[in-house]
Design a protein around this motif. Structure first.
Motif, short mmCIF file in Angstrom:
data_model
loop_
_atom_site.label_atom_id
_atom_site.label_comp_id
_atom_site.label_asym_id
_atom_site.label_seq_id
_atom_site.Cartn_x
_atom_site.Cartn_y
_atom_site.Cartn_z
N GLY A 186 0.85 -1.19 0.00
CA GLY A 186 0.00 0.00 0.00
C GLY A 186 0.89 1.24 0.00
N TRP A 187 0.59 2.17 0.90
CA TRP A 187 1.38 3.40 0.98
C TRP A 187 2.49 3.31 2.02
CZ3 TRP A 187 1.16 6.62 -2.85
CH2 TRP A 187 0.01 6.63 -3.64
N GLN A 188 2.59 2.21 2.75
CA GLN A 188 3.65 2.04 3.75
C GLN A 188 4.89 1.49 3.06
OE1 GLN A 188 3.50 2.51 7.39
NE2 GLN A 188 5.69 2.38 7.00
N TRP A 189 6.06 2.01 3.40
CA TRP A 189 7.31 1.53 2.82
C TRP A 189 8.44 1.63 3.84
CZ3 TRP A 189 11.45 4.82 2.73
CH2 TRP A 189 11.17 6.19 2.84
N VAL A 190 9.47 0.84 3.60
CA VAL A 190 10.69 0.90 4.40
C VAL A 190 11.85 0.48 3.49
CG1 VAL A 190 10.45 -1.47 5.31
CG2 VAL A 190 11.83 0.20 6.55
N SER A 191 12.98 1.15 3.63
CA SER A 191 14.16 0.73 2.89
C SER A 191 15.29 0.44 3.86
CB SER A 191 14.60 1.79 1.86
OG SER A 191 15.10 2.93 2.49
N VAL A 192 16.11 -0.51 3.47
CA VAL A 192 17.25 -0.96 4.26
C VAL A 192 18.48 -0.78 3.38
CG1 VAL A 192 18.32 -2.93 5.42
CG2 VAL A 192 15.82 -2.70 5.39
N GLU A 193 19.46 -0.07 3.91
CA GLU A 193 20.69 0.16 3.16
C GLU A 193 21.88 -0.27 4.00
OE1 GLU A 193 23.56 3.83 1.88
OE2 GLU A 193 21.43 4.27 2.15
N GLY A 194 22.88 -0.83 3.32
CA GLY A 194 24.09 -1.18 4.04
C GLY A 194 25.07 -1.97 3.22
N PRO A 195 26.17 -2.33 3.84
CA PRO A 195 27.18 -3.15 3.17
C PRO A 195 26.64 -4.55 2.94
CG PRO A 195 27.73 -2.87 5.48
CD PRO A 195 26.53 -2.01 5.21
N ILE A 196 27.16 -5.20 1.92
CA ILE A 196 26.68 -6.54 1.58
C ILE A 196 27.79 -7.57 1.71
CG2 ILE A 196 24.92 -5.69 -0.01
CD1 ILE A 196 26.87 -6.60 -2.30
N GLU A 197 27.34 -8.81 1.85
CA GLU A 197 28.20 -9.98 1.70
C GLU A 197 27.53 -10.85 0.66
OE1 GLU A 197 30.13 -11.44 5.64
OE2 GLU A 197 28.11 -10.71 6.12
N ILE A 198 28.34 -11.52 -0.14
CA ILE A 198 27.83 -12.35 -1.23
C ILE A 198 28.31 -13.77 -1.02
CG2 ILE A 198 27.77 -12.66 -3.72
CD1 ILE A 198 28.31 -9.65 -4.00
N ALA A 199 27.39 -14.72 -1.13
CA ALA A 199 27.73 -16.14 -0.95
C ALA A 199 27.13 -16.94 -2.09
CB ALA A 199 27.18 -16.65 0.38
N GLY A 200 27.99 -17.52 -2.90
CA GLY A 200 27.52 -18.33 -4.02
C GLY A 200 28.67 -19.08 -4.65
N PRO A 201 28.39 -19.73 -5.78
CA PRO A 201 29.43 -20.55 -6.41
C PRO A 201 30.64 -19.75 -6.88
CG PRO A 201 27.48 -20.38 -7.81
CD PRO A 201 27.12 -19.78 -6.49
N ASP A 202 30.45 -18.47 -7.18
CA ASP A 202 31.56 -17.63 -7.62
C ASP A 202 32.02 -16.66 -6.53
OD1 ASP A 202 31.45 -18.77 -10.23
OD2 ASP A 202 29.71 -17.50 -10.65
N ASP A 203 31.45 -16.78 -5.35
CA ASP A 203 31.73 -15.85 -4.25
C ASP A 203 31.87 -16.62 -2.94
OD1 ASP A 203 31.20 -13.07 -5.59
OD2 ASP A 203 29.56 -14.37 -6.23
N PRO A 204 32.97 -17.35 -2.79
CA PRO A 204 33.17 -18.10 -1.54
C PRO A 204 33.55 -17.16 -0.40
CG PRO A 204 35.10 -18.28 -2.93
CD PRO A 204 34.07 -17.51 -3.71
N GLY A 205 33.40 -17.64 0.80
CA GLY A 205 33.92 -16.89 1.92
C GLY A 205 32.95 -16.65 3.05
N VAL A 206 31.71 -16.29 2.77
CA VAL A 206 30.75 -16.05 3.86
C VAL A 206 30.47 -17.36 4.59
CG1 VAL A 206 28.42 -15.29 4.45
CG2 VAL A 206 29.69 -14.10 2.68
N VAL A 207 30.19 -18.40 3.82
CA VAL A 207 29.99 -19.75 4.37
C VAL A 207 30.79 -20.72 3.50
CG1 VAL A 207 27.67 -19.26 5.29
CG2 VAL A 207 27.90 -20.17 2.97
N PRO A 208 31.13 -21.89 4.03
CA PRO A 208 31.80 -22.90 3.20
C PRO A 208 30.92 -23.26 2.00
CG PRO A 208 31.88 -23.52 5.52
CD PRO A 208 30.96 -22.33 5.41
N ALA A 209 31.54 -23.64 0.90
CA ALA A 209 30.81 -23.97 -0.33
C ALA A 209 29.70 -25.00 -0.09
CB ALA A 209 31.79 -24.47 -1.39
#
Length: 162
Positions: free
Chosen positions: A93-116
């Motif tokens: 509806g007319w209610q909204w919220v945004s979240v901004e900040g630094p990111i971490e990426i975890a996937g097959p081409d982005d190891p590091g946050v969690v083990p593969a």
């Protein structure tokens, strides 16, 4: 209204974010986990697109964060890798919220946050946080791997709402 860290040093930014992420959860659930993710391009223009996103616990540190899953071939993923920051906007509806900040990426081409080996479970967790369900998790894992899907985790540094 911008919500900056409280002046009282005993009130941490993490506590502020935990309280305010309740609104993110509420609006995300009300609108099927849909959010607009925005990231700055190299030329300083803004790239925005629609994703499914939700609130979850960080897979290592445990604090509340916002996450989404993005296809490995998506332009926004390339931009997120370069930028290291994102903004996610949720609305109902007319209610909204945004979240901004630094990111971490975890996937097959982005190891590091969690083990593969833990990436498939993280993708499931983010998917469920965004309101997703699935009847065959093995098939879900197969498709996520084939599409090189990647989890993007946003640490809530700044929250804005009306």
């Amino acid at each position: 209204m911008t919500k900056e860290p409280a002046a009282d040093p005993r009130i941490s930014c993490a506590k502020l974010a935990t309280v305010d992420l309740a609104l993110v959860e509420q609006l995300g659930a009300a609108n099927h986990g849909l959010a607009i993710v925005s990231v700055v391009r190299a030329d300083s223009s803004i790239h925005s697109s629609l994703v499914n996103a939700g609130v979850l616990d960080h897979p290592v540190r445990g604090e509340r964060i916002v996450g989404c899953v993005i296809a490995g071939s998506a332009r926004k993923l390339q931009l997120l890798r370069r930028s290291g920051r994102a903004s996610l906007a949720f609305q109902h509806g007319w209610q909204w919220v945004s979240v901004e900040g630094p990111i971490e990426i975890a996937g097959p081409d982005d190891p590091g946050v969690v083990p593969a080996d833990d990436v498939p479970e993280l993708l499931r967790t983010v998917f469920r946080a965004a309101g997703g369900t699935h009847e065959d998790w093995d098939e879900f894992d197969r498709v996520m791997a084939a599409e090189r899907r990647t989890a993007v985790l946003v640490a809530p540094e700044r929250l804005l709402t009306n």
